[in-house]
Design a protein around this motif. Structure first.
Motif, PDB file in Angstrom:
ATOM      1  N   LYS A 135     -11.840  21.005  15.247  1.00  0.00           N
ATOM      2  CA  LYS A 135     -11.438  19.637  15.586  1.00  0.00           C
ATOM      3  C   LYS A 135     -10.884  19.572  16.997  1.00  0.00           C
ATOM      4  CE  LYS A 135      -7.741  17.844  13.605  1.00  0.00           C
ATOM      5  NZ  LYS A 135      -6.830  17.178  12.676  1.00  0.00           N
ATOM      6  N   MET A 136     -11.440  18.660  17.779  1.00  0.00           N
ATOM      7  CA  MET A 136     -10.942  18.363  19.113  1.00  0.00           C
ATOM      8  C   MET A 136     -10.212  17.028  19.014  1.00  0.00           C
ATOM      9  SD  MET A 136     -11.519  16.251  21.981  1.00  0.00           S
ATOM     10  CE  MET A 136     -13.084  15.531  21.651  1.00  0.00           C
ATOM     11  N   ALA A 137      -9.004  16.956  19.574  1.00  0.00           N
ATOM     12  CA  ALA A 137      -8.224  15.712  19.522  1.00  0.00           C
ATOM     13  C   ALA A 137      -7.588  15.443  20.878  1.00  0.00           C
ATOM     14  CB  ALA A 137      -7.144  15.806  18.446  1.00  0.00           C
ATOM     15  N   VAL A 138      -7.573  14.165  21.257  1.00  0.00           N
ATOM     16  CA  VAL A 138      -6.864  13.713  22.452  1.00  0.00           C
ATOM     17  C   VAL A 138      -5.918  12.607  21.992  1.00  0.00           C
ATOM     18  CG1 VAL A 138      -7.045  12.700  24.757  1.00  0.00           C
ATOM     19  CG2 VAL A 138      -8.845  14.244  23.929  1.00  0.00           C
ATOM     20  N   ASP A 139      -4.625  12.847  22.138  1.00  0.00           N
ATOM     21  CA  ASP A 139      -3.589  11.898  21.709  1.00  0.00           C
ATOM     22  C   ASP A 139      -2.938  11.316  22.958  1.00  0.00           C
ATOM     23  OD1 ASP A 139      -1.553  10.499  20.482  1.00  0.00           O
ATOM     24  OD2 ASP A 139      -0.467  12.271  19.806  1.00  0.00           O
ATOM     25  N   GLN A 140      -3.132  10.019  23.179  1.00  0.00           N
ATOM     26  CA  GLN A 140      -2.603   9.354  24.372  1.00  0.00           C
ATOM     27  C   GLN A 140      -1.438   8.447  24.004  1.00  0.00           C
ATOM     28  OE1 GLN A 140      -6.101   8.515  27.298  1.00  0.00           O
ATOM     29  NE2 GLN A 140      -6.693   7.712  25.319  1.00  0.00           N
ATOM     30  N   THR A 141      -0.392   8.482  24.812  1.00  0.00           N
ATOM     31  CA  THR A 141       0.757   7.599  24.630  1.00  0.00           C
ATOM     32  C   THR A 141       0.834   6.660  25.829  1.00  0.00           C
ATOM     33  OG1 THR A 141       1.971   9.304  23.430  1.00  0.00           O
ATOM     34  CG2 THR A 141       3.261   7.473  24.334  1.00  0.00           C
TER      35      THR A 141
END
Length: 186
Positions: A50-56
């Motif tokens: 799993k590749m994830a990009v979490d942006q705030t």
């Protein structure tokens, strides 16, 4: 809205690990295997990768209007996580961000880094090679990362032993993006 069935993706990915700053494969080589001299195949995985990009984004607000005026990106976390199905000492070294390996007649051993916690960690780079639309290839590269989540390995009579791992990416330089995605085109 119509569905373009050739845009649907399914299939496994292959993970490669290299040293931080390792020479990346050319974009034109997205359908090839990264150079073995710079990149190590981590072997089989289980339950996918799993590749994830979490942006705030932080809101911009002013007293004069009730609506949020806009937002600015204030934090980004990007990770790759999987279960390595080949729980070797070589893979354990990558999961614990380095250490010392030894071998001799009839044995191999591994000891983790145990110096001061202020010691600079050994950063790595990760390539996740999977599929893109039209059953072509997609490559996701994290250029600077550490395995910084809990590493687990369970031994049980009715289940396979795996290494769980999560690599988190970090800032590289003002002139080098921390990650890159390349899709093969027909």
């Amino acid at each position: 809205m119509s569905v373009t069935t050739t845009n649907l993706i399914m299939g496994p990915a292959t993970l490669y690990i290299g040293n931080f700053g390792a020479t990346e494969p050319a974009d034109t080589a997205v359908n090839g295997t990264p150079a073995a001299s710079a990149w190590t195949d981590l072997g089989g995985t289980q339950d996918g990768a799993k590749m994830a990009v979490d942006q705030t984004y932080t809101d911009l607000e002013v007293d004069q209007i009730v609506d949020v005026a806009g937002a600015r990106l204030t934090k980004r976390l990007f990770t790759i996580e999987t279960n390595l199905a080949e729980p070797t000492l070589e893979n354990l070294k990558y999961l614990l961000n380095d250490g010392t390996a030894a071998s001799g007649t009839g044995f191999k051993s591994f000891e983790p880094v145990y110096a001061s916690s202020a010691t600079q960690p050994t950063y790595r780079a990760i390539i996740l090679d999977g599929f893109s639309p039209n059953q072509l290839r997609r490559r996701f590269i994290i250029r600077k990362c550490l395995s910084n989540d809990k590493v687990e390995s369970t031994y049980k009579k009715d289940g396979q032993t795996l290494f769980t791992v999560k690599w988190s990416g970090f800032y590289v330089t003002a002139g080098i993006a921390p990650f890159k995605t390349i899709d093969e085109t027909p």
